[in-house]
Design an enzyme around this catalytic site. Structure first.
Site, PDB file in Angstrom:
ATOM      1  CG  ASP A   1      -1.876  -1.069   0.939  1.00  0.00           C
ATOM      2  OD1 ASP A   1      -2.319  -1.639   0.186  1.00  0.00           O
ATOM      3  OD2 ASP A   1      -2.498  -1.390   2.199  1.00  0.00           O
TER       4      ASP A   1
ATOM      5  CG  ASP B   1      -6.799  -1.784  -1.289  1.00  0.00           C
ATOM      6  OD1 ASP B   1      -6.896  -2.663  -1.543  1.00  0.00           O
ATOM      7  OD2 ASP B   1      -6.036  -1.162  -0.583  1.00  0.00           O
TER       8      ASP B   1
END
Length: 200
Positions: A159, A173
């Site tokens: 991330d 995401d």
């Protein structure tokens, strides 16, 4: 004799006339079936094209982040409101459920299988886009879980998008969330994946 032939032959005329419309109906039905199949293939092509783009953007962004940003100071994009900061997330989207990495891996694989099966009945362009986003996002994070450390099906997802006062996430995401929102909107409008519209 001619009169007898005329009387005997007369009943055959309506049947012969009736046979032509049936044949025409059969030909029109075949033509209709022929027009549906290319439509379905086009929607499947859109599904996989969107999925491929979402997956490619996610994969390339993660490769760049790992190579250039991991173990380095965060990069400020909009002051401290938005930064790029490399982290490893063992949980689901936005960092939730880090203790259930294997479960989320299985769920992602199941989502991919369901979308692949649903693609056979896909005639709606908006649904193709929505499912393509879901598929690309699921494949992006599943790739991390399979190939990244600490091990197969337990890998941590990369991330890097870090808004202020919000969880850090990635492009996969984002694709999953956008696809999910679009599916909810399509469901409220009564549009099914096969292109039919119903009103409750």
């Amino acid at each position: 004799m001619a009169e007898a032939e005329r009387i005997i032959g007369t009943p055959d005329i309506p049947e012969a006339a009736g046979a032509e419309p049936e044949q025409a109906d059969g030909e029109s039905g075949g033509a209709g079936a022929g027009t549906e199949r290319p439509k379905g293939r086009r929607r499947i092509a859109v599904l996989f094209a969107v999925a491929a783009l979402a997956y490619a953007f996610d994969l390339v962004s993660k490769l760049i982040v790992v190579a250039k940003l991991e173990h380095h100071a965060p990069i400020e994009i909009i002051g401290d409101w938005l930064r790029f900061e490399a982290i490893r997330n063992a949980g689901a989207a936005f960092g939730f459920g880090e203790a259930f990495t294997v479960i989320f891996t299985v769920i992602a694989a199941a989502v991919i299988v369901v979308i692949a099966r649903l693609a056979r009945k896909l005639y709606s362009l908006p649904w193709a886009i929505a499912l393509g986003l879901l598929l690309g996002g699921a494949l992006g994070n599943l790739t991390d879980r399979i190939f990244r450390s600490p091990g197969v099906f337990e890998g941590a997802v990369v991330d890097f998008i870090a808004p202020k006062h919000f969880a850090v996430f990635n492009l996969a995401d984002s694709a999953i969330v956008c696809g999910g929102i679009l599916i909810v909107l399509l469901s409220f409008r009564g549009l099914d994946p096969d292109g039919t519209v119903h009103k409750d």
